[in-house]
Design a protein around this motif. Sequence first.
Motif, short mmCIF file in Angstrom:
data_model
loop_
_atom_site.label_atom_id
_atom_site.label_comp_id
_atom_site.label_asym_id
_atom_site.label_seq_id
_atom_site.Cartn_x
_atom_site.Cartn_y
_atom_site.Cartn_z
N MET A 63 -70.44 -143.04 11.26
CA MET A 63 -71.02 -142.05 10.27
C MET A 63 -70.57 -142.05 8.63
SD MET A 63 -72.14 -138.33 12.04
CE MET A 63 -70.27 -137.80 12.06
N GLU A 64 -69.24 -142.47 8.47
CA GLU A 64 -68.80 -142.71 7.15
C GLU A 64 -69.42 -143.96 6.30
OE1 GLU A 64 -66.55 -141.32 5.25
OE2 GLU A 64 -66.05 -139.58 6.50
N LEU A 65 -69.94 -144.79 7.48
CA LEU A 65 -70.56 -145.94 6.74
C LEU A 65 -71.97 -145.89 6.72
CD1 LEU A 65 -68.29 -148.73 8.89
CD2 LEU A 65 -68.35 -148.17 6.40
N GLU A 66 -72.63 -144.45 7.14
CA GLU A 66 -74.02 -144.31 7.24
C GLU A 66 -74.75 -145.14 8.16
OE1 GLU A 66 -75.86 -143.74 3.32
OE2 GLU A 66 -74.20 -142.22 2.72
N ARG A 67 -74.21 -145.73 9.35
CA ARG A 67 -74.60 -146.26 10.34
C ARG A 67 -75.11 -145.26 11.43
NH1 ARG A 67 -70.54 -151.32 11.35
NH2 ARG A 67 -71.87 -151.50 13.26
N TRP A 68 -75.96 -144.63 11.34
CA TRP A 68 -76.55 -143.33 12.19
C TRP A 68 -76.81 -143.87 13.59
CZ3 TRP A 68 -74.35 -139.88 9.15
CH2 TRP A 68 -74.45 -140.05 7.79
N ASP A 69 -77.52 -144.81 13.72
CA ASP A 69 -77.79 -145.22 15.00
C ASP A 69 -76.71 -145.46 15.79
OD1 ASP A 69 -80.70 -144.40 15.08
OD2 ASP A 69 -81.05 -146.42 13.85
N ASP A 70 -75.71 -146.37 15.26
CA ASP A 70 -74.79 -146.66 15.78
C ASP A 70 -73.75 -145.31 16.42
OD1 ASP A 70 -75.06 -149.44 15.94
OD2 ASP A 70 -74.25 -149.62 13.81
N SER A 74 -72.47 -144.03 20.16
CA SER A 74 -71.06 -143.85 20.25
C SER A 74 -70.90 -142.52 20.96
CB SER A 74 -70.02 -143.98 19.17
OG SER A 74 -70.27 -145.33 18.59
N PHE A 75 -71.53 -141.42 20.27
CA PHE A 75 -71.43 -140.00 20.70
C PHE A 75 -72.16 -139.84 22.06
CE2 PHE A 75 -71.84 -139.30 15.91
CZ PHE A 75 -70.43 -139.26 15.83
N LYS A 76 -73.02 -140.52 22.10
CA LYS A 76 -73.90 -140.44 23.69
C LYS A 76 -72.92 -141.20 24.68
CE LYS A 76 -78.43 -140.39 22.49
NZ LYS A 76 -79.93 -141.22 22.51
N SER A 77 -72.28 -142.29 24.36
CA SER A 77 -71.25 -142.77 25.16
C SER A 77 -70.03 -141.94 25.55
CB SER A 77 -70.51 -144.21 24.69
OG SER A 77 -71.59 -145.07 24.53
N ALA A 78 -69.79 -141.22 24.52
CA ALA A 78 -68.42 -140.27 24.84
C ALA A 78 -68.83 -139.16 25.84
CB ALA A 78 -68.01 -139.74 23.38
N LEU A 79 -70.17 -138.70 25.54
CA LEU A 79 -70.70 -137.71 26.53
C LEU A 79 -70.97 -138.00 27.87
CD1 LEU A 79 -72.71 -135.93 23.94
CD2 LEU A 79 -70.62 -134.97 24.88
N LYS A 80 -71.13 -139.39 28.23
CA LYS A 80 -71.16 -139.93 29.81
C LYS A 80 -70.01 -139.43 30.56
CE LYS A 80 -74.23 -143.84 28.42
NZ LYS A 80 -74.47 -145.12 28.43
N ASN A 81 -68.78 -139.07 30.21
CA ASN A 81 -67.67 -138.99 30.54
C ASN A 81 -67.61 -137.44 30.90
OD1 ASN A 81 -65.25 -138.45 31.73
ND2 ASN A 81 -64.27 -139.22 29.95
N LEU A 82 -68.04 -136.96 32.18
CA LEU A 82 -68.20 -135.79 32.47
C LEU A 82 -66.80 -134.96 32.47
CD1 LEU A 82 -70.59 -136.12 35.56
CD2 LEU A 82 -71.16 -135.50 33.08
N ILE A 83 -65.64 -135.48 32.51
CA ILE A 83 -64.69 -134.75 32.27
C ILE A 83 -63.88 -134.87 30.65
CG2 ILE A 83 -63.74 -134.72 34.58
CD1 ILE A 83 -61.83 -137.09 33.92
N TYR A 84 -64.72 -135.07 29.86
CA TYR A 84 -64.19 -135.34 28.28
C TYR A 84 -64.02 -133.88 28.01
CZ TYR A 84 -64.96 -135.95 23.16
OH TYR A 84 -64.75 -135.92 22.01
N HIS A 85 -62.71 -133.55 27.54
CA HIS A 85 -62.28 -132.32 27.38
C HIS A 85 -62.83 -131.40 26.14
CE1 HIS A 85 -59.37 -133.53 24.04
NE2 HIS A 85 -59.26 -134.53 24.78
N SER A 86 -63.35 -132.24 25.15
CA SER A 86 -63.91 -131.47 23.99
C SER A 86 -65.34 -132.06 23.57
CB SER A 86 -63.12 -131.37 22.71
OG SER A 86 -62.64 -132.99 22.68
#
Length: 203
Positions: A63-70, A74-86
Amino acid sequence: NEAYTEFQKAIIFDPGNKEALNQLGHLSALFKKYDDAISYYKRAIASDPNYSEAMNNLGVVYMELERWDDAINSFKSALKNLIYHSPEKAYSNMGYAYYKKGEYELAEKALKDALLRNPVYPVAYETLGLVYVKTGDDAAAIDKFKRVIGISPQYLDAHWEIAKAYLRTGERDKAVEHFKIVAEKDSDLKRSREALEYIELLK
């Protein structure tokens, strides 16, 4: 930097130390060494493919680099983990990335998903307010900025945005009230001066 040196030592002894790699990514990002940050975060993720914290942090660098799709990927990958604590962090960040892309419906959905996970997450309310500003719904925007201020009274970005929204809806006294808070407390001198100019105009 002492912390940086300690984390470097940690990965010499254990090259797959995901926490040390994540912290090195964070420190690199703080100093705007974004290529280094990306490299460290990717190494942390390679060490643990379910390491959502590093995936979220990698998205923030994109996001800092304005690479919005990347960033969104990344955020979608983070959310695939069902026990992600935040998960609210990744949903909220994804909402911001969609907002910056002008994809307001997707932004709204992601931000509402963030707030389902954490109903007192001010950043998500603020970005949702910004989405409503862009879609021309100042009443809804004001409601969200109020929620931010209710959770975090010193959140000056929300005072600034709600003041401008009140200005658009013709509620001059309420606008002045929030411009005064920005003028008195904001360390951003440019915005503080701008708030004073609004106050003068609205007297």
